[in-house]
Design an enzyme around this catalytic site. Structure first.
Site: not given
Length: 308
Positions: A96, A100, A110, A112, A149, A262, A264
């Site tokens: 991921s 910026h 972005h 992922n 695109h 849970g 990081r």
């Protein structure tokens, strides 16, 4: 059905992280990614490699993360729409990233790509791929959006004539701030729960998307990196970054999954911009370059047909 090969997926993700970091460092030509390897403690296992670049010549901050985690049960963000996953152990891995830039004329981007498998003794495993990428400009440029695109469509075309249009719409629908009634940006690709056609087919599709990200983004960076900007443009960039924060903390599945399982926290929240500002009830001046973002670019449309 083709065999599930988690080791092949892990090897691909580690290589993809390396390649993306190398390409972004070459473009920035100043800053380097620092690497932070981490392991999870307790009953939830696994770990990852967090890589963050800060204060570069072009990129103000960027993070490219690899994670491979396991757990005894999936969090609510994963089982809310798929109750059949309740009570299954899971393994989740992926890459991921969020970039910026300093210059407001370069969009934030972005991407992922990920793989999940959920297992329960005596039952067949449930697995799927997901991923995509999207672009968030501050000052939109039509040719940049068309290029973005076009590359996205090229990545999807080998897998069916309707794959791009389906994933494009999914992206438009997903990266939407309901409380603002506006898209986050100009979209791209988004897919989830992909397992139709067998493991090998789905793996190849996901790899095609992952491999195409830098082809879509880096040419835009190269074109806009010398564009002049001043305090006005910087203020607008920081204001619009607030929308990015709102989406990631309220809606983003990856952020919610990481926090609820849970994960990081430092690695999960590296996607947030280093500087941001909110202004109460701010509105762009009609006809201004800032207004053009709202009037033209924050309205989902068939960008590729603009070429005709």
């Amino acid at each position: 059905m083709s065999n599930i090969d988690i080791n092949a997926v892990r090897t691909y993700f580690l290589d993809l992280q390396d390649r993306i970091c190398n390409e972004l460092e070459a473009v920035d030509a100043k800053a380097k990614f620092i690497e932070d390897k981490w392991q999870r403690d307790g009953t939830n296992g696994g770990g990852g490699r967090t890589r963050v670049l800060t204060d570069g010549a072009i990129f103000e901050q960027g993070g490219v993360n690899f994670s491979h985690v396991t757990g005894d049960s999936l969090p609510a963000s994963a089982t809310a729409s798929r109750p059949e996953l309740t009570g299954r152990s899971f393994e989740a891995l992926g890459v991921s990233l969020v970039i910026h830039p300093h210059n407001p004329h370069i969009p934030t981007s972005h991407a992922n790509v990920r793989f999940f498998i959920a297992e329960k003794e005596g039952e067949d495993p449930i697995w799927w791929f997901g991923g995509g990428y999207d672009l968030t400009p501050y000052y939109g440029v039509e040719e940049d959006v068309i290029h973005w695109h076009r590359i996205a469509k090229k990545a999807c075309d080998p897998f069916g004539e309707n794959v791009y249009s389906h994933y494009k719409k999914w992206c438009d629908d997903y990266f939407f701030l309901k409380h603002r009634n506006e898209p986050r940006g100009v979209g791209g690709l988004f897919f989830d729960d992909l397992n139709e056609g067998g493991f090998d087919h789905c793996f190849e599709l996901m790899k095609s998307v992952g491999d195409s990200y830098t082809q879509a983004y880096i040419p835009i960076v190269e074109k806009r990196k010398e564009s002049h900007y001043g305090e006005r443009e910087r203020d607008f960039q920081l204001y619009r970054r607030g929308r990015y924060v709102e989406f990631n903390l309220v809606y983003d599945r990856g952020t919610l999954f990481g926090l609820q399982s849970g994960g990081r926290t430092e690695s999960i929240l590296m996607s947030l911009p280093p500087l941001v500002k909110w202004q109460y009830n701010w509105q762009p001046e009609a006809g201004s370059p800032e207004d053009q973002l709202y009037q033209t670019f924050l309205k989902p449309q068939d960008w590729l047909n603009l070429e005709n």
